[in-house]
Design a protein around this motif. Sequence first.
Motif, PDB file in Angstrom:
ATOM      1  N   ASN A 237       5.809  30.492 -54.863  1.00  0.00           N
ATOM      2  CA  ASN A 237       5.951  29.083 -55.222  1.00  0.00           C
ATOM      3  C   ASN A 237       6.528  28.308 -54.036  1.00  0.00           C
ATOM      4  O   ASN A 237       7.633  28.597 -53.574  1.00  0.00           O
ATOM      5  N   PRO A 238       5.837  27.301 -53.515  1.00  0.00           N
ATOM      6  CA  PRO A 238       6.335  26.561 -52.349  1.00  0.00           C
ATOM      7  C   PRO A 238       7.668  25.848 -52.596  1.00  0.00           C
ATOM      8  O   PRO A 238       8.483  25.733 -51.698  1.00  0.00           O
ATOM      9  N   ARG A 239       7.906  25.388 -53.816  1.00  0.00           N
ATOM     10  CA  ARG A 239       9.179  24.717 -54.096  1.00  0.00           C
ATOM     11  C   ARG A 239      10.354  25.688 -54.050  1.00  0.00           C
ATOM     12  O   ARG A 239      11.447  25.326 -53.616  1.00  0.00           O
ATOM     13  N   ILE A 240      10.134  26.901 -54.491  1.00  0.00           N
ATOM     14  CA  ILE A 240      11.188  27.922 -54.412  1.00  0.00           C
ATOM     15  C   ILE A 240      11.442  28.272 -52.946  1.00  0.00           C
ATOM     16  O   ILE A 240      12.580  28.436 -52.526  1.00  0.00           O
ATOM     17  N   GLN A 241      10.373  28.374 -52.163  1.00  0.00           N
ATOM     18  CA  GLN A 241      10.529  28.640 -50.726  1.00  0.00           C
ATOM     19  C   GLN A 241      11.364  27.551 -50.070  1.00  0.00           C
ATOM     20  O   GLN A 241      12.289  27.844 -49.304  1.00  0.00           O
ATOM     21  N   GLN A 242      11.046  26.298 -50.355  1.00  0.00           N
ATOM     22  CA  GLN A 242      11.772  25.188 -49.750  1.00  0.00           C
ATOM     23  C   GLN A 242      13.229  25.157 -50.197  1.00  0.00           C
ATOM     24  O   GLN A 242      14.126  24.906 -49.392  1.00  0.00           O
ATOM     25  N   ALA A 243      13.476  25.428 -51.474  1.00  0.00           N
ATOM     26  CA  ALA A 243      14.851  25.446 -51.974  1.00  0.00           C
ATOM     27  C   ALA A 243      15.657  26.564 -51.314  1.00  0.00           C
ATOM     28  O   ALA A 243      16.819  26.371 -50.941  1.00  0.00           O
ATOM     29  N   ALA A 244      15.033  27.732 -51.162  1.00  0.00           N
ATOM     30  CA  ALA A 244      15.729  28.853 -50.523  1.00  0.00           C
ATOM     31  C   ALA A 244      16.046  28.532 -49.064  1.00  0.00           C
ATOM     32  O   ALA A 244      17.135  28.825 -48.574  1.00  0.00           O
ATOM     33  N   LEU A 245      15.112  27.905 -48.381  1.00  0.00           N
ATOM     34  CA  LEU A 245      15.340  27.542 -46.982  1.00  0.00           C
ATOM     35  C   LEU A 245      16.420  26.467 -46.856  1.00  0.00           C
ATOM     36  O   LEU A 245      17.263  26.524 -45.958  1.00  0.00           O
ATOM     37  N   ARG A 246      16.417  25.495 -47.774  1.00  0.00           N
ATOM     38  CA  ARG A 246      17.487  24.488 -47.784  1.00  0.00           C
ATOM     39  C   ARG A 246      18.842  25.140 -47.995  1.00  0.00           C
ATOM     40  O   ARG A 246      19.837  24.782 -47.366  1.00  0.00           O
ATOM     41  N   ALA A 247      18.885  26.111 -48.900  1.00  0.00           N
ATOM     42  CA  ALA A 247      20.146  26.805 -49.188  1.00  0.00           C
ATOM     43  C   ALA A 247      20.627  27.588 -47.973  1.00  0.00           C
ATOM     44  O   ALA A 247      21.815  27.566 -47.640  1.00  0.00           O
ATOM     45  N   VAL A 248      19.727  28.272 -47.297  1.00  0.00           N
ATOM     46  CA  VAL A 248      20.105  29.038 -46.097  1.00  0.00           C
ATOM     47  C   VAL A 248      20.618  28.089 -45.021  1.00  0.00           C
ATOM     48  O   VAL A 248      21.603  28.372 -44.336  1.00  0.00           O
ATOM     49  N   ALA A 249      19.980  26.936 -44.882  1.00  0.00           N
ATOM     50  CA  ALA A 249      20.365  25.988 -43.836  1.00  0.00           C
ATOM     51  C   ALA A 249      21.755  25.411 -44.054  1.00  0.00           C
ATOM     52  O   ALA A 249      22.392  24.953 -43.104  1.00  0.00           O
ATOM     53  N   LEU A 250      22.259  25.441 -45.278  1.00  0.00           N
ATOM     54  CA  LEU A 250      23.589  24.897 -45.556  1.00  0.00           C
ATOM     55  C   LEU A 250      24.729  25.810 -45.110  1.00  0.00           C
ATOM     56  O   LEU A 250      25.874  25.391 -45.079  1.00  0.00           O
ATOM     57  N   PHE A 251      24.400  27.041 -44.787  1.00  0.00           N
ATOM     58  CA  PHE A 251      25.421  27.980 -44.308  1.00  0.00           C
ATOM     59  C   PHE A 251      25.552  27.842 -42.794  1.00  0.00           C
ATOM     60  O   PHE A 251      24.552  27.825 -42.086  1.00  0.00           O
ATOM     61  N   GLN A 252      26.760  27.754 -42.303  1.00  0.00           N
ATOM     62  CA  GLN A 252      26.980  27.853 -40.860  1.00  0.00           C
ATOM     63  C   GLN A 252      27.470  29.273 -40.609  1.00  0.00           C
ATOM     64  O   GLN A 252      28.667  29.554 -40.593  1.00  0.00           O
ATOM     65  N   HIS A 253      26.501  30.144 -40.446  1.00  0.00           N
ATOM     66  CA  HIS A 253      26.774  31.575 -40.331  1.00  0.00           C
ATOM     67  C   HIS A 253      25.744  32.169 -39.382  1.00  0.00           C
ATOM     68  O   HIS A 253      24.619  31.690 -39.278  1.00  0.00           O
ATOM     69  N   ARG A 254      26.130  33.214 -38.704  1.00  0.00           N
ATOM     70  CA  ARG A 254      25.229  33.856 -37.751  1.00  0.00           C
ATOM     71  C   ARG A 254      23.959  34.368 -38.433  1.00  0.00           C
ATOM     72  O   ARG A 254      22.863  34.243 -37.905  1.00  0.00           O
ATOM     73  N   ARG A 255      24.091  34.912 -39.648  1.00  0.00           N
ATOM     74  CA  ARG A 255      22.925  35.427 -40.368  1.00  0.00           C
ATOM     75  C   ARG A 255      21.999  34.276 -40.790  1.00  0.00           C
ATOM     76  O   ARG A 255      20.783  34.407 -40.746  1.00  0.00           O
TER      77      ARG A 255
END
Length: 194
Positions: free
Chosen positions: A106-124
Motif C-alpha cells: 500500500n503506497p500510503r503505508i509506505q509513505q507513513a512509514a517513511l515519514r515516521a522514520v524521517a522524524l527520528f534523528q538517529h544513525r539508523r
Amino acid sequence: MRPLLAAAALLLLPPVAHAQAPSRAPLKQGSEKQGSEKQGVEKPASARPAPASANASPADAALLRGLLWAAEPAPEELRTLAIEDLALLGDARALDPLAALIWDPNPRIQQAALRAVALFQHRRAEEILGNVVRHPRLPDALKIQALGGLLYQRTPTARRAVQDVAADSRVGYAVQNAARSVASQWEAPAAATP
C-alpha cells in the motif's frame, strides 16, 4: 515484512504479556471446580507468579501495541495512525519494523512509514533514508520524501548522501532535481550566518 514485525513483537512480548491484568475476576475457592467444568476450561496446575511483571514498562507496552496495530491487517487509516504513533513514541527500537513497512504494497503505508522514520534523528534512521534514496526499485516519490528526511538529520554523512544523489546521473531527473533542492536548503542557513 511480517517475520520481522513478529520477531520484534516477540522480543517485547515476554515482559509485556505478564504485566496485563486478568480479563475476568478469579473464581472463589468453592466454585473453582464447578465454574471450570461448566465452561470447559481447565485450571492450570499451579498459579505461577509473573516473573517479568517487574521488568515491564509502559514504554515497552506502548511500543508493542503500536507495532502490532501497524502490522495487523486493518483499515489503512488505522495502520497509518499506528505508524505515526510509533514515530511520536520516539523509541529507536521501532526503526527496523518501520523500515520493513516501507515495503508494504500500500503506497500510503509506505509513505507513513517513511515519514515516521524521517522524524527520528538517529544513525539508523539516516541509514534507512539513504537506502531508500539509493534503491533502484522504489518509486521516485518515496526517494524524494527520503531526501527531505535526510535534510532533517543534519549530519555530515546525510549531507554527503544528498550531494552524491544530486551529482549522480543514474537516478531519475526528478530525484536528482529534488536532491539539488535539498542541498540548496542545507546551504541556505549556513550562508545566512555571518
